[in-house]
Design a protein around this motif. Sequence first.
Motif, PDB file in Angstrom:
ATOM      1  N   ASP A 376      45.576  27.337  32.019  1.00  0.00           N
ATOM      2  CA  ASP A 376      44.826  26.298  32.737  1.00  0.00           C
ATOM      3  C   ASP A 376      44.814  26.545  34.243  1.00  0.00           C
ATOM      4  OD1 ASP A 376      43.916  24.841  30.572  1.00  0.00           O
ATOM      5  OD2 ASP A 376      45.692  23.558  30.485  1.00  0.00           O
ATOM      6  N   ARG A 377      45.825  27.257  34.751  1.00  0.00           N
ATOM      7  CA  ARG A 377      45.840  27.568  36.178  1.00  0.00           C
ATOM      8  C   ARG A 377      44.999  28.796  36.521  1.00  0.00           C
ATOM      9  NH1 ARG A 377      51.318  26.399  35.360  1.00  0.00           N
ATOM     10  NH2 ARG A 377      52.022  28.551  35.710  1.00  0.00           N
ATOM     11  N   VAL A 378      44.861  29.738  35.567  1.00  0.00           N
ATOM     12  CA  VAL A 378      44.186  30.995  35.906  1.00  0.00           C
ATOM     13  C   VAL A 378      42.750  31.070  35.427  1.00  0.00           C
ATOM     14  CG1 VAL A 378      46.404  32.181  35.842  1.00  0.00           C
ATOM     15  CG2 VAL A 378      44.910  32.295  33.836  1.00  0.00           C
ATOM     16  N   LEU A 379      42.343  30.219  34.482  1.00  0.00           N
ATOM     17  CA  LEU A 379      40.998  30.335  33.923  1.00  0.00           C
ATOM     18  C   LEU A 379      39.872  30.064  34.915  1.00  0.00           C
ATOM     19  CD1 LEU A 379      41.287  28.923  30.288  1.00  0.00           C
ATOM     20  CD2 LEU A 379      40.460  31.191  30.967  1.00  0.00           C
ATOM     21  N   PRO A 380      39.967  29.100  35.820  1.00  0.00           N
ATOM     22  CA  PRO A 380      38.849  28.870  36.730  1.00  0.00           C
ATOM     23  C   PRO A 380      38.464  30.130  37.506  1.00  0.00           C
ATOM     24  CG  PRO A 380      40.415  27.067  36.872  1.00  0.00           C
ATOM     25  CD  PRO A 380      41.060  28.122  36.032  1.00  0.00           C
ATOM     26  N   ALA A 381      37.156  30.336  37.672  1.00  0.00           N
ATOM     27  CA  ALA A 381      36.661  31.546  38.342  1.00  0.00           C
ATOM     28  C   ALA A 381      37.238  31.706  39.740  1.00  0.00           C
ATOM     29  CB  ALA A 381      35.141  31.518  38.382  1.00  0.00           C
ATOM     30  N   GLY A 382      37.504  30.611  40.405  1.00  0.00           N
ATOM     31  CA  GLY A 382      38.022  30.692  41.765  1.00  0.00           C
ATOM     32  C   GLY A 382      39.521  30.489  41.869  1.00  0.00           C
ATOM     33  N   SER A 383      40.237  30.673  40.776  1.00  0.00           N
ATOM     34  CA  SER A 383      41.681  30.410  40.792  1.00  0.00           C
ATOM     35  C   SER A 383      42.409  31.360  41.738  1.00  0.00           C
ATOM     36  CB  SER A 383      42.261  30.555  39.381  1.00  0.00           C
ATOM     37  OG  SER A 383      42.266  31.914  38.977  1.00  0.00           O
ATOM     38  N   PRO A 384      43.507  30.893  42.351  1.00  0.00           N
ATOM     39  CA  PRO A 384      44.299  31.765  43.217  1.00  0.00           C
ATOM     40  C   PRO A 384      44.799  33.016  42.498  1.00  0.00           C
ATOM     41  CG  PRO A 384      44.927  29.475  43.549  1.00  0.00           C
ATOM     42  CD  PRO A 384      43.993  29.494  42.381  1.00  0.00           C
ATOM     43  N   ALA A 385      45.075  32.904  41.200  1.00  0.00           N
ATOM     44  CA  ALA A 385      45.560  34.063  40.446  1.00  0.00           C
ATOM     45  C   ALA A 385      44.508  35.162  40.405  1.00  0.00           C
ATOM     46  CB  ALA A 385      45.937  33.647  39.024  1.00  0.00           C
ATOM     47  N   ARG A 386      43.252  34.790  40.156  1.00  0.00           N
ATOM     48  CA  ARG A 386      42.191  35.801  40.128  1.00  0.00           C
ATOM     49  C   ARG A 386      42.018  36.440  41.498  1.00  0.00           C
ATOM     50  NH1 ARG A 386      39.369  35.804  35.450  1.00  0.00           N
ATOM     51  NH2 ARG A 386      39.755  33.991  34.125  1.00  0.00           N
ATOM     52  N   ALA A 387      42.068  35.621  42.525  1.00  0.00           N
ATOM     53  CA  ALA A 387      41.919  36.159  43.875  1.00  0.00           C
ATOM     54  C   ALA A 387      43.066  37.109  44.207  1.00  0.00           C
ATOM     55  CB  ALA A 387      41.859  35.010  44.886  1.00  0.00           C
ATOM     56  N   ALA A 388      44.284  36.753  43.791  1.00  0.00           N
ATOM     57  CA  ALA A 388      45.448  37.594  44.078  1.00  0.00           C
ATOM     58  C   ALA A 388      45.336  38.938  43.377  1.00  0.00           C
ATOM     59  CB  ALA A 388      46.732  36.879  43.661  1.00  0.00           C
ATOM     60  N   VAL A 389      44.906  38.923  42.112  1.00  0.00           N
ATOM     61  CA  VAL A 389      44.765  40.182  41.370  1.00  0.00           C
ATOM     62  C   VAL A 389      43.719  41.072  42.029  1.00  0.00           C
ATOM     63  CG1 VAL A 389      44.027  41.206  39.181  1.00  0.00           C
ATOM     64  CG2 VAL A 389      45.555  39.217  39.186  1.00  0.00           C
ATOM     65  N   ARG A 390      42.576  40.492  42.378  1.00  0.00           N
ATOM     66  CA  ARG A 390      41.517  41.290  43.013  1.00  0.00           C
ATOM     67  C   ARG A 390      41.985  41.862  44.349  1.00  0.00           C
ATOM     68  NH1 ARG A 390      38.110  37.071  40.947  1.00  0.00           N
ATOM     69  NH2 ARG A 390      38.232  35.997  42.960  1.00  0.00           N
ATOM     70  N   ALA A 391      42.730  41.065  45.102  1.00  0.00           N
ATOM     71  CA  ALA A 391      43.194  41.537  46.411  1.00  0.00           C
ATOM     72  C   ALA A 391      44.232  42.643  46.270  1.00  0.00           C
ATOM     73  CB  ALA A 391      43.775  40.362  47.205  1.00  0.00           C
ATOM     74  N   ALA A 392      45.080  42.548  45.248  1.00  0.00           N
ATOM     75  CA  ALA A 392      46.157  43.526  45.086  1.00  0.00           C
ATOM     76  C   ALA A 392      45.689  44.831  44.469  1.00  0.00           C
ATOM     77  CB  ALA A 392      47.269  42.924  44.224  1.00  0.00           C
ATOM     78  N   LEU A 393      44.592  44.793  43.710  1.00  0.00           N
ATOM     79  CA  LEU A 393      44.215  45.925  42.871  1.00  0.00           C
ATOM     80  C   LEU A 393      44.025  47.247  43.626  1.00  0.00           C
ATOM     81  CD1 LEU A 393      43.719  46.764  39.991  1.00  0.00           C
ATOM     82  CD2 LEU A 393      41.335  46.045  40.228  1.00  0.00           C
ATOM     83  N   PRO A 394      43.319  47.299  44.759  1.00  0.00           N
ATOM     84  CA  PRO A 394      43.163  48.593  45.433  1.00  0.00           C
ATOM     85  C   PRO A 394      44.498  49.229  45.812  1.00  0.00           C
ATOM     86  CG  PRO A 394      41.585  47.009  46.298  1.00  0.00           C
ATOM     87  CD  PRO A 394      42.533  46.235  45.439  1.00  0.00           C
ATOM     88  N   GLY A 395      45.432  48.416  46.289  1.00  0.00           N
ATOM     89  CA  GLY A 395      46.744  48.947  46.634  1.00  0.00           C
ATOM     90  C   GLY A 395      47.517  49.416  45.422  1.00  0.00           C
ATOM     91  N   VAL A 396      47.388  48.704  44.295  1.00  0.00           N
ATOM     92  CA  VAL A 396      48.091  49.089  43.069  1.00  0.00           C
ATOM     93  C   VAL A 396      47.540  50.408  42.539  1.00  0.00           C
ATOM     94  CG1 VAL A 396      48.542  48.435  40.674  1.00  0.00           C
ATOM     95  CG2 VAL A 396      48.689  46.712  42.485  1.00  0.00           C
ATOM     96  N   VAL A 397      46.224  50.568  42.573  1.00  0.00           N
ATOM     97  CA  VAL A 397      45.620  51.833  42.124  1.00  0.00           C
ATOM     98  C   VAL A 397      46.092  52.988  43.005  1.00  0.00           C
ATOM     99  CG1 VAL A 397      43.449  53.092  41.848  1.00  0.00           C
ATOM    100  CG2 VAL A 397      43.627  50.719  41.059  1.00  0.00           C
ATOM    101  N   ALA A 398      46.162  52.752  44.306  1.00  0.00           N
ATOM    102  CA  ALA A 398      46.655  53.806  45.206  1.00  0.00           C
ATOM    103  C   ALA A 398      48.104  54.162  44.877  1.00  0.00           C
ATOM    104  CB  ALA A 398      46.532  53.339  46.654  1.00  0.00           C
ATOM    105  N   LEU A 399      48.928  53.165  44.576  1.00  0.00           N
ATOM    106  CA  LEU A 399      50.310  53.436  44.175  1.00  0.00           C
ATOM    107  C   LEU A 399      50.356  54.238  42.877  1.00  0.00           C
ATOM    108  CD1 LEU A 399      52.103  50.034  44.894  1.00  0.00           C
ATOM    109  CD2 LEU A 399      52.584  52.215  46.001  1.00  0.00           C
ATOM    110  N   ALA A 400      49.488  53.913  41.932  1.00  0.00           N
ATOM    111  CA  ALA A 400      49.465  54.635  40.663  1.00  0.00           C
ATOM    112  C   ALA A 400      49.150  56.105  40.878  1.00  0.00           C
ATOM    113  CB  ALA A 400      48.453  54.001  39.718  1.00  0.00           C
ATOM    114  N   ARG A 401      48.296  56.398  41.825  1.00  0.00           N
ATOM    115  CA  ARG A 401      47.909  57.790  42.069  1.00  0.00           C
ATOM    116  C   ARG A 401      49.030  58.595  42.719  1.00  0.00           C
ATOM    117  NH1 ARG A 401      41.757  56.144  43.835  1.00  0.00           N
ATOM    118  NH2 ARG A 401      40.960  56.000  41.695  1.00  0.00           N
TER     119      ARG A 401
END
Length: 417
Positions: A376-401
């Motif tokens: 119920d906290r993450v389902l809304p399109a504008g939820s903070p969880a979705r924003a956090a994942v999108r913001a973190a993703l480029p850095g996480v991919v760089a770490l994976a490489r």
Amino acid sequence: MSPVVPVLARARRLRTRAVVTSTVPSRVDAAVLARAFRAAPRRPLTHLVLAAPGSGNIGDQALTEALLENTDGPATLVLTGAGAPGLPAELAARVTPLALPELVYGTGPAHREDVAALGRALAGAAHLSVIGADVMDGRYSLPASVRRSSLAATASRLGVDTRVVGFSWSDRARTAARRSLADAGAAGVRLLLRDPVSAERARRDGIGPVEETADVVFAARTTDPSAADRLLAGVTAPVALVNVSGLIGGRLDQTAEYATVVEALRERGLHVLLVPHVARPGTDDVAACTAVAERVGAPVVPDLLTPAQVRGLTARATVTVTGRMHLAVMSLLHGVPAVTLATQGKVEGLMRLVGVPELCVEPGPGMGDAVVGVLDRVLPAGSPARAAVRAALPGVVALARRNVEGLAAPVPAGRAA
């Protein structure tokens, strides 16, 4: 069952642990490996990859494929479990399988023969990458963990560029596994931990130097929409992917808990697809997912998909609920929040890495209601969880490489080394 059988089994386990802890097997392996290495022609033409345990696990397959996708040139894939992975054609064209089934899990002469075979293969390798996953800390198999570390240490001492690729570390690592990994680090093996919590635990255990990365599957480069097109044909509602882990099911009756989750997702307008991730005796997701499907009438993927096909599904999803970490990784890779049941201490670090620790739920009675609360906290399109994942993703991919930094293509055959 005779009361003698459990006693004998426990005695065998204690004897095995005592032998492993003595370091005698590791010293024997090191001598066999070095002798075979020095006797073989030394011309590094390939990248030697010690694969994750075996077939029947999409996560293990995803790790292997992601590593190979991010390197080029010839590679030799050392297979230590039952069955060979069905690599995509573009990888199979340059990857040579080398089956050494006794290398990690065997004993006696057959094991020593496989160690010698690894030594000969190392003589033709520019790099050795051990896919560490969650099998380095001794929680699943202490002898296998120790062997992976000790073989890596010996390879490094023989002059082969060696690394243990993005792996987790438990807060309850076994003593022999801890000592063996510390020795590997001291021998020059690059220890690439896949999350900050694991790195903290390893440093606290006196292991180093360690490097912080992310799971190498975050660096995966392929997505195949074919399974999604087939399984979601005609579906117009938002999609929720739900995995029921056979591993968790071995200690907890999950069916009623997952029925609560599926019903809640449907009430919120989502189409639910049950997705098994592992098909192995004793930890079978197919049976676990089927039990939930029979309870709630939801469709279930009947067979294991390829990693690229799973990423094709996660690209279509709105949310994922999973007991398997790599379904979470492949969901997060597309910016999809993945509510994940914590096992083996490896999920907490993943969720800290993407900045959404609330996506980690402890399995146990009442977990269905806990998962629904997170949903119920993450389902809304504008939820903070979705924003956090999108913001973190480029850095996480760089770490994976970082897992593949320095893995230059070996010298092609026919050219001077």
